[in-house]
Write a protein that holds these residues in place. Structure first.
Motif, short mmCIF file in Angstrom:
data_model
loop_
_atom_site.label_atom_id
_atom_site.label_comp_id
_atom_site.label_asym_id
_atom_site.label_seq_id
_atom_site.Cartn_x
_atom_site.Cartn_y
_atom_site.Cartn_z
N LEU A 170 -4.64 12.01 4.84
CA LEU A 170 -3.80 10.83 5.05
C LEU A 170 -3.64 10.42 6.51
CD1 LEU A 170 -2.00 8.70 3.65
CD2 LEU A 170 -0.10 10.32 3.87
N PRO A 171 -3.31 11.35 7.44
CA PRO A 171 -3.06 10.92 8.82
C PRO A 171 -4.29 10.95 9.73
CG PRO A 171 -2.35 13.18 8.58
CD PRO A 171 -2.96 12.77 7.27
N LEU B 31 1.09 4.23 -2.74
CA LEU B 31 0.96 5.63 -2.35
C LEU B 31 2.07 6.46 -2.98
CD1 LEU B 31 -0.18 7.95 -0.57
CD2 LEU B 31 1.30 7.11 1.27
N ASP C 215 0.83 -1.21 0.00
CA ASP C 215 0.00 0.00 0.00
C ASP C 215 0.86 1.26 0.00
OD1 ASP C 215 -2.32 -1.47 -0.02
OD2 ASP C 215 -2.66 -1.34 2.15
N GLN C 216 1.95 1.22 0.74
CA GLN C 216 2.84 2.38 0.78
C GLN C 216 3.53 2.59 -0.56
OE1 GLN C 216 5.19 1.27 4.17
NE2 GLN C 216 3.91 2.39 5.62
N GLU D 102 3.71 6.98 6.54
CA GLU D 102 3.07 7.40 5.29
C GLU D 102 3.30 8.89 5.03
OE1 GLU D 102 1.54 3.58 6.32
OE2 GLU D 102 1.55 5.42 7.51
N GLY E 146 -3.67 6.86 8.05
CA GLY E 146 -2.24 6.66 7.89
C GLY E 146 -1.48 7.13 9.12
#
Length: 378
Positions: free
Chosen positions: A55-56, A12, A8-9, A70, A66
Motif C-alpha cells: 500500500l505505501p 479500500l 478510492d479510500q 491510507e 498510498g
C-alpha cells in the motif's frame, strides 16, 4: 489536509472490512493465536492479494503509491478485529525506513518481496537500558575491512521471531547518548551470530529479544548514511505512532459497539443496564473520547509529511498523549461496564483493553511525551 475519504479510500476500507469480516471473528483470532506463527499465514496471503502489503510503496516497486492516510484507514480496520499479522512491523516500521532512506537497489530488492507477501521484516532499535530514549544505543558496529561487525542486543522487537530481514540500529561512533554516530543496517534474520528468543506479548502479539554476536554485514547493507541514522529512526517512530493511533481508534470503535450492545442485554434490578442514566452518561463519554482520539490520530497522520521537524515532533507528541488518554479511558470504561466478564480470556473486551495498553506505551507513554511538551514550554 482533507480527511473526508475519497472514493478510492472508501473502496479500500470496504474491501478490507469485507475481507476481515469473513476471516477475523474473535473465535478465528483465538485459533490464529494458537498457531506456531502466532498469526495466520493464510490471512497474510490475503493481505498480499488485496495489495495491502504494498500500500505505501511506489508503483515501480510493486506498490500502490498510498500515503499515511491510507495506512491509517487500514490500521483502523485492523484495530476493530485485533489483527495479529506482522503488518505493523513489516509494512509500517520497516517499510517506512526503506521508503525514507533505502537506496534504489535496496528498494528494488526488498519492497516487491514485501508487497508480494514473500518477505516479513521487523525494526530492532530498543534496548533494555534505553526505555524511550531513541539516542540510547550501545549495540556497536565496527569496521572490518570492507564491511561491518555488529555486536549487542535488542529487546521487545515486534514480530522479530517471524522476520526474514531486520533493520537494526548500531553505534558506529560517539558515546552512548550521542545523537550522531547511530547507523541502520539491513541484516538477514538467519545470518550467523543472530539469535532470537520469541515470546507472546501481553496483547497476544509476538515479539522477540535479539542478540547479535559478531554478525558480518557489508556496506550494501547500510540503510542511509553512516552515522546519520537518528533522523531515519525518528521518521520510523513517527510513522509507527500515527499508524498505531489509527489502530487504537478501531479498537475503541469495537469496544464502544460491544459495550453498547451489552448494555441493552444485561439486566440488573429488572431492567437493562442501558436504561439507567449513569450508564448512558458513561457510554456518551466513551463515544466522545473515541472521537477525540480520532482527531488525534488525524493530527498524527497529517503531521507525517510535515517538512518542519520541530512542528512535526510537537504534533506527534500531542497526538501520542491524546490517543493514549482516549484509549485508556474507553478501555477501562468498557471493562468496568462489563464487570468481571470483561477481563476473562473468553470475552473480547479484555483483549482490546490489553492491546490499547500496549499501544499506549509503544515508543513512549503519555507521561513521557507530556514531559517533552512541558520542557519545550519551559
Amino acid at each position: 489536509m482533507d480527511f473526508e475519504p475519497s472514493d478510492d479510500q472508501r473502496l479500500l476500507v470496504e474491501s478490507v472490512t469485507r475481507m476481515l469480516s469473513g476471516a477475523y471473528s474473535f473465535a478465528q483470532r483465538k485459533g490464529y493465536m494458537s498457531l506456531a506463527e502466532g498469526y495466520s499465514p493464510s490471512v497474510w496471503s490475503q493481505f498480499a492479494e488485496q495489495g495491502l502489503l504494498g500500500l505505501p510503496f511506489a508503483e515501480e516497486y510493486g506498490g500502490f503509491g498510498g500515503g499515511a492516510q491510507e495506512v491509517m484507514l487500514v490500521m483502523q480496520a485492523f484495530g476493530q478485529v485485533l489483527v495479529l499479522e506482522p503488518y505493523f512491523s513489516t509494512v509500517v516500521l520497516a517499510g517506512t525506513g526503506l521508503n525514507v532512506a533505502g537506496s534504489s537497489e535496496q528498494k528494488a530488492s526488498v519492497l516487491p518481496a514485501i508487497a508480494e507477501g514473500r518477505l516479513k521484516m521487523s525494526f530492532a532499535h530498543g534496548e533494555r537500558q534505553a526505555r524511550y530514549d531513541l539516542t540510547d544505543v550501545v549495540t556497536t558496529a565496527k569496521r572490518n575491512g570492507s564491511g561491518w561487525v555488529l555486536d549487542g542486543s535488542k529487546t521487545v522487537v515486534a514480530h522479530g521471531e517471524a522476520a526474514d530481514r531486520i533493520i537494526v540500529s548500531a553505534r558506529t561512533g560517539g558515546d552512548r547518548h550521542d545523537a550522531d554516530g547511530i547507523t541502520l543496517f539491513l541484516i538477514d534474520a538467519g545470518a550467523s551470530g543472530v539469535a532470537r528468543r520469541g515470546y507472546v506479548s501481553r496483547d497476544d502479539t509476538r515479539a522477540a529479544d535479539i542478540s547479535l554476536s559478531n554478525v558480518q554485514v557489508s556496506d550494501e547493507d547500510v540503510l542511509g548514511a553512516v552515522g546519520d541514522g537518528l533522523p531515519i529512526i525518528q521518521r520510523i517512530v513517527e510513522a509507527g505512532i500515527a499508524a498505531s493511533a489509527g489502530e487504537t481508534v478501531g479498537a475503541m470503535e469495537a469496544m464502544n459497539e460491544i459495550t453498547l450492545e451489552y448494555s441493552k442485554t444485561r439486566v440488573q434490578f429488572g431492567n437493562p443496564i442501558g436504561s439507567y442514566q449513569v450508564v448512558q452518561h458513561r457510554l456518551a463519554d466513551m463515544f466522545m473520547a473515541q472521537e477525540q482520539g480520532r482527531s488525534m490520530a488525524m493530527l498524527a497522520t497529517m503531521s507525517i509529511d510535515n517538512p518542519d521537524q520541530a512542528t512535526r515532533t510537537r504534533d506527534i507528541a500531542l497526538a501520542k498523549v491524546g490517543i493514549g488518554q482516549a484509549g485508556r479511558y474507553v478501555s477501562q470504561s468498557a471493562v468496568q461496564m462489563h464487570g468481571g466478564i470483561g477481563m476473562t480470556e473468553e470475552y473480547a473486551v479484555g483483549h482490546y483493553f490489553r492491546r490499547c495498553m500496549v499501544i499506549e506505551r509503544l515508543f513512549g507513554d503519555p507521561a513521557y511525551y507530556l514531559n517533552r511538551l512541558a520542557s519545550e514550554v519551559g
